[in-house]
Design an enzyme around this catalytic site. Structure first.
Site, mmCIF file in Angstrom:
data_model
loop_
_atom_site.group_PDB
_atom_site.id
_atom_site.type_symbol
_atom_site.label_atom_id
_atom_site.label_comp_id
_atom_site.label_asym_id
_atom_site.label_seq_id
_atom_site.Cartn_x
_atom_site.Cartn_y
_atom_site.Cartn_z
ATOM 1 N N ASP A 326 0.862 -1.182 0.000
ATOM 2 C CA ASP A 326 0.000 0.000 0.000
ATOM 3 C C ASP A 326 0.889 1.220 0.000
ATOM 4 O O ASP A 326 2.022 1.150 0.458
ATOM 5 C CB ASP A 326 -0.822 0.039 1.294
ATOM 6 C CG ASP A 326 -1.984 -0.914 1.258
ATOM 7 O OD1 ASP A 326 -2.300 -1.382 0.159
ATOM 8 O OD2 ASP A 326 -2.545 -1.174 2.328
ATOM 9 N N ASP A 644 -4.872 -3.225 5.214
ATOM 10 C CA ASP A 644 -5.303 -2.815 6.554
ATOM 11 C C ASP A 644 -6.804 -2.970 6.779
ATOM 12 O O ASP A 644 -7.245 -3.222 7.874
ATOM 13 C CB ASP A 644 -4.849 -1.386 6.858
ATOM 14 C CG ASP A 644 -5.155 -0.429 5.718
ATOM 15 O OD1 ASP A 644 -5.969 -0.795 4.840
ATOM 16 O OD2 ASP A 644 -4.595 0.679 5.696
ATOM 17 N N ASP A 648 -9.434 -5.844 2.485
ATOM 18 C CA ASP A 648 -8.105 -6.326 2.106
ATOM 19 C C ASP A 648 -7.912 -7.779 2.500
ATOM 20 O O ASP A 648 -7.007 -8.460 2.010
ATOM 21 C CB ASP A 648 -7.017 -5.505 2.816
ATOM 22 C CG ASP A 648 -6.914 -4.098 2.260
ATOM 23 O OD1 ASP A 648 -7.083 -3.950 1.042
ATOM 24 O OD2 ASP A 648 -6.654 -3.163 3.039
ATOM 25 N N ASN A 738 28.614 -35.796 21.839
ATOM 26 C CA ASN A 738 27.241 -35.520 21.435
ATOM 27 C C ASN A 738 26.644 -34.388 22.263
ATOM 28 O O ASN A 738 25.966 -33.501 21.753
ATOM 29 C CB ASN A 738 26.400 -36.786 21.586
ATOM 30 C CG ASN A 738 24.974 -36.586 21.121
ATOM 31 O OD1 ASN A 738 24.752 -35.985 20.078
ATOM 32 N ND2 ASN A 738 24.016 -37.064 21.890
HETATM 33 P P1 ATP Z 1 -3.294 3.434 -0.165
HETATM 34 O O1 ATP Z 1 -4.100 2.426 -0.914
HETATM 35 O O2 ATP Z 1 -2.225 4.058 -0.918
HETATM 36 O O3 ATP Z 1 -2.890 3.014 1.192
HETATM 37 P P2 ATP Z 1 -5.535 4.519 0.872
HETATM 38 O O4 ATP Z 1 -5.788 3.159 1.360
HETATM 39 O O5 ATP Z 1 -5.489 5.616 1.855
HETATM 40 O O6 ATP Z 1 -4.273 4.606 0.016
HETATM 41 P P3 ATP Z 1 -8.090 4.897 0.169
HETATM 42 O O7 ATP Z 1 -8.238 5.076 1.612
HETATM 43 O O8 ATP Z 1 -8.782 3.786 -0.519
HETATM 44 O O9 ATP Z 1 -6.607 4.800 -0.195
HETATM 45 O O10 ATP Z 1 -8.465 6.250 -0.491
HETATM 46 C C1 ATP Z 1 -8.760 6.339 -1.847
HETATM 47 C C2 ATP Z 1 -9.135 7.754 -2.179
HETATM 48 O O11 ATP Z 1 -10.270 8.134 -1.442
HETATM 49 C C3 ATP Z 1 -8.057 8.752 -1.822
HETATM 50 O O12 ATP Z 1 -7.194 8.977 -2.895
HETATM 51 C C4 ATP Z 1 -8.836 9.997 -1.490
HETATM 52 O O13 ATP Z 1 -9.054 10.740 -2.656
HETATM 53 C C5 ATP Z 1 -10.151 9.467 -1.004
HETATM 54 N N1 ATP Z 1 -10.219 9.483 0.466
HETATM 55 C C6 ATP Z 1 -9.350 8.967 1.323
HETATM 56 N N2 ATP Z 1 -9.730 9.125 2.589
HETATM 57 C C7 ATP Z 1 -10.911 9.789 2.542
HETATM 58 C C8 ATP Z 1 -11.840 10.231 3.527
HETATM 59 N N3 ATP Z 1 -11.658 10.057 4.813
HETATM 60 N N4 ATP Z 1 -12.944 10.872 3.097
HETATM 61 C C9 ATP Z 1 -13.163 11.033 1.795
HETATM 62 N N5 ATP Z 1 -12.343 10.637 0.841
HETATM 63 C C10 ATP Z 1 -11.216 10.010 1.185
#
Ligand code: ATP
Length: 901
Positions: A326, A644, A648, A738
């Site tokens: 990730d 996480d 996943d 031994n």
């Molecule tokens: P990685 O996969 O690199 O670890 P991540 O798991 O944080 O990243 P996601 O959490 O799936 O990725 O986030 C995907 C997209 O969703 C991000 O690029 C962001 O644009 C949006 N995002 C992330 N967190 C939030 C949130 N709390 N509220 C709204 N949108 C979010």
């Protein structure tokens, strides 16, 4: 059952608690005394004395004991007592090893035991599930494994998967209202959440009503015998191999005895020597030492912040050829800071550092006051309202003068934290905003939807929905745009403009979040996200940096040198991902970036065709990770995959090495994993792989040492008998070797440091046998040489003093011991004894010194001489001994080195 019908107040009263404040620490201690720790009784474990007795149940050990008893009855007291003593010592050593291995495995279990979020005296904190008592007020969120039976007090889109209790794998929607049902089955108790079930969506608060064996899970605990295998493939292979080795050892010792008797040796002496030789040659200690080596390696991994949940993973780690990682938090620091904002055609820059809520806003390089920028205000405040993070302060003392300083710490998701901090820079506090806007409903963020929304009501009673999320996703739900304080139609030219800004921000490695909103009609109800998140008005964008972890670049390079490819999998935008991947050296010249939407349309077979060329997967949903694992495995890779969240888990499970995040990881991900990173850091994966390779090499090292030693011991006796010579070693000497010479250094080899180039070799093939890479040849040739030089030293001394058999036997004994103790240094290297500094492994040097000192005591200390059948050696004999003992390792190794040059 009575909990179902109760109102919140009734629940509070019956378990004597308050939702707002929870229990006090004192009350918890009292209740722990009454109800006990919150855990299920695990099966019975073998009592210590049985483990100890088990050490003597080996057939040959029993024969030896019987033989010793007979020799004792025949008047050979000294022999009998000494042999008994040695057997006892051997048993104690085996016992200690086994206990040590068991203890460290227990410690491992404890490290990965679950925690719960509990309200104690009004403060939410994480505590070990075992410390939770009835009356505790707990919070559960998506990904949690619930740690007790809970009556829910509030539920927000809460869905719980209860298959472990009810067998039903479809998650059940939960709520917090009292139920009227009289005899609802477990599956129908919708306002309860049970121990051992897991939250797949949403969140909720509840009161613990039952713990430990009183829970529903406790009632069926006897059905749940854990079947987790603790035996690694290598241990299994060695067990099989052990059987073959025993057969060979028995055959050879029988041969020694038969030839000896045929050559005219005394039957009783030959029998005792034969049995001793069998005890010495049978590698009965091998599985125990392997376990100890694995356990010690696992301890070292813990120090490097990698927690092994499944022992077989230690071996698989050494075979890993691809790491799918990730991005956020693993490759980067997950310390987000908003640096750019865009709304209605204006692009602002914000200064500031980390979570410190101070910074200035600039428009085209000129500082502006946020109070004067209406669009900016709306963007910032909406970003902070549709948000669950909050900023807290903590005072820390720093420097020599212990000066007090305020530090800002984030409670919540860093992406959301960045938005809160940005808003605070313009004067918006979370408390102030909560005062003005009352939250009516929340649709929590999930990585598949990539959005989060809230429905709020302002002071004038107007309701509206605020959505934030990945810009491309939010954009697709917007029909209008807010531009110059006007709501306009979202024309294609406006769209192009916004998309241009998104690309621009993303290519600077900024994570970009879009914010949109929609006023709700008077009686409009939205119970599902898709009903709310549509026909939105686009408000603007916030772009945040997330710097790479400084140590990651080096680790990725090191992995590449070790033949391991690193692949980035992220939910982030293609350009953001590419920019960071390039910076870290993941995205190579000609490497591909594959997007989630393309990936979705591909089958595993399609992906297999190009998977080796893809370095980065962007905008991927966790569900698609499974496809990546499968395609890589189909190409013959051994895949390590990080994760996480709940979604996943399938990919983590399917990967050869499933890795969960220790800090941000959910219980579900952790349970699916075989390795947990307690610091969420990519560099830790590299350390674990290095340690995994080293552990395997160490196991090979002591197998090599023990087996070459055994071959040497058997061959000395066999050759002597075949050549019609007297016995070169007496039974007690064989047993002593031994115990001391074979035992101690072998254990020290299990703790050896990695050879300099372990991370410069290609990953080991999982099909590779233990004896691959010429190990059999090394064992046989060195074993043969050790046997030969011992016999030669024996023969030379016997020729010089034909009447002094004991002297010749002492020389043979010392030569064999010294040859092994020199050879042990050879075993540390894949190449030769000259490739490594012999003093590097302090344990080994210590073990060798102890062995030498004990041997000197045995031959020079007069009371021990009759016991071990030895005499004091003189200088000339020592020269002979050392000269001969050096041949198998120093001389042959030197010869090899010379030939190679
Ligand atoms: P990685 O996969 O690199 O670890 P991540 O798991 O944080 O990243 P996601 O959490 O799936 O990725 O986030 C995907 C997209 O969703 C991000 O690029 C962001 O644009 C949006 N995002 C992330 N967190 C939030 C949130 N709390 N509220 C709204 N949108 C979010």
């Amino acid at each position: 059952m009575q909990w179902l019908r109760m109102t919140t107040e009734e629940v509070e009263r019956s378990v004597r608690t308050k939702i707002e404040t929870g229990l006090t620490e004192k009350e918890v201690q009292k209740r722990l005394g009454v109800y006990g720790a919150n855990k299920l009784d695990d099966g019975k474990r073998t009592p210590a004395f049985l483990v100890f007795l088990n050490q003597f149940k080996d057939f040959m050990v029993l024969v030896l004991l019987a033989a010793t008893l007979i020799s004792g009855l025949l008047g050979e007291y000294i022999d009998a007592v000494t042999i008994m003593f040695i057997i006892l010592l051997n048993g104690i050593l085996g016992f200690v090893q086994e206990r040590k291995a068991e203890k460290s495995l227990d410690a491992l279990k404890e490290l990965s035991s679950p925690q719960m979020m509990v309200n104690r005296s009004g403060v939410w904190q994480k505590v070990l599930s075992t410390q939770v008592v009835p009356g505790d007020v707990v919070k559960v969120t998506s990904g949690d494994r619930i740690g007790a039976d809970i009556r829910l007090i509030s539920a927000n889109g809460l869905r719980v998967e209860e298959s472990s209790l009810t067998g039903e794998s479809v998650p059940v929607q939960k709520h917090a209202s009292p139920l009227d049902a009289k005899d609802a089955s477990l599956g129908d108790q919708e306002n309860m959440a049970f121990m051992g079930t897991m939250v797949t969506q949403g969140n909720g608060v509840g009161v613990v009503v039952n713990t430990g064996m009183k829970t529903e899970m406790g009632k069926i605990a006897h059905l749940l015998q854990s079947t987790e295998s603790l035996v690694t493939p290598l241990q299994h292979k060695l067990e099989q191999l052990g059987k073959i080795l025993i057969a060979i050892a028995l055959l050879l010792t029988a041969l020694v005895v038969i030839i000896g008797v045929w050559q005219g040796h005394d039957v009783y002496t030959m029998f005792l020597s034969g049995v001793s030789l069998a005890v010495a040659a049978i590698p009965e200690g091998l599985p125990a030492i392997v376990t100890v080596a694995l356990a010690l390696g696992v301890q070292r991994m813990i120090k490097r912040r990698a927690i092994v949940r499944k022992l077989p993973a230690v071996e698989t780690l050494g075979c890993a050829s691809v790491i799918c990682s990730d991005k956020t938090g693993t490759l980067t620091q997950n310390k987000m800071t908003v640096t750019r904002l865009w709304s209605g055609g204006k692009l602002w820059e914000v200064s500031g550092n980390g979570y410190e809520p101070s910074g200035a806003f600039r428009l085209a390089g000129v500082e502006v006051l946020p109070e004067r920028e209406r669009a900016l205000q709306q963007l910032l405040s909406y970003g902070a309202i549709c948000n669950n993070a909050s900023l807290m302060t903590r005072s820390i003392k720093q420097g020599m003068l212990r000066k007090e300083r305020t530090e800002y710490v984030l409670d919540g998701d860093p992406t959301e934290g960045a938005l809160v901090v940005a808003a605070m820079k313009a004067g918006y506090s979370t408390e102030g905003l909560n005062d003005q806007y009352t939250r009516v409903m929340e649709f929590p963020f999930d990585s598949a939807r990539k959005m989060m929304s809230v429905i709020v009501k302002d002071k004038k009673g107007r309701s509206f929905i605020i959505t934030k999320g990945a810009p491309d996703v939010v954009l697709s739900q917007c029909t209008t745009i807010s531009y110059n304080q006007q709501t306009e139609a979202f024309t294609s030219s406006r769209r192009t403009e916004v998309e241009g800004v998104i690309s621009n921000l993303s290519s600077k490695a900024l994570r970009t979040i879009a914010i949109a909103y929609r006023p709700l009609k008077a009686n409009e109800v939205c119970s599902q996200p898709f009903e709310a998140e549509r026909q939105l008005t686009f408000l603007g964008l916030e772009g945040m940096i997330d710097p790479p972890r400084p140590e990651v670049k080096g680790s990725i390079l090191e992995c590449r040198e070790a033949g391991i490819k690193t692949v980035m999998i992220t939910g982030d935008h293609r350009l953001t991902a590419s920019a960071i991947a390039k910076e870290l050296g993941i995205l190579r010249e000609g490497g591909q970036v594959l997007e989630g939407r393309t990936l979705k349309q591909m089958s595993v077979e399609d992906l297999e065709g190009c998977v080796d060329d893809v370095d980065v997967y962007a905008r991927v949903s966790p569900e698609d990770k499974l496809k990546i694992v499968k395609a890589l495995q189909a190409r013959g890779h051994i895949v390590a995959m990080t994760g996480d969240g709940v979604n996943d888990a399938p990919a983590i499970k399917a990967a050869n090495i499933g890795i969960a995040m220790g800090i941000t990881g959910t219980d579900v991900a952790k349970e699916a994993s075989s390795l947990i990173l307690s610091d969420d850091n990519f560099a830790t994966i590299k350390s674990a792989i290095k340690e995994g390779r080293n552990i395997y090499e160490n196991i090979r090292k002591f197998i090599r040492y023990m087996m070459a030693s055994n071959v040497g011991e058997i061959l000395v006796m066999l050759f002597a008998m075949m050549l019609g010579m007297p016995l070169p070693l007496v039974a007690i000497q064989i047993l002593w070797i031994n115990l001391v010479t074979d035992g101690l250094p072998a254990m020290a080899l299990g703790m050896d440091q990695a050879e300099g180039d372990v991370m410069k070799r290609a990953p080991r093939s999982p099909r590779e046998g233990v004896f691959a890479r010429g190990l059999t040849w090394k064992i046989l040739s060195r074993g043969f040489m050790i046997g030969a030089v011992t016999l030669a030293a024996f023969w030379i001394t016997l020729e010089a003093h034909p009447e002094e058999l004991i002297r010749a036997q002492t020389v043979a004994f010392v030569t064999l011991v010294m040859a092994q103790l020199i050879h042990v240094f050879d075993c540390r290297s894949e190449y030769s004894v000259y490739h490594r500094n012999p003093f590097e492994n302090r344990y080994l040097v210590g073990a060798v010194l102890i062995s030498v000192l004990l041997m000197i005591a045995v031959i020079y200390y007069p009371p021990l001489q009759p016991v071990f059948h030895t005499v004091a050696l003189d200088m000339r004999e020592w020269l002979l001994v050392l000269g001969m003992a050096a041949i198998p390792t120093v001389v042959l190794g030197g010869f090899q080195l010379f030939k190679r040059r």
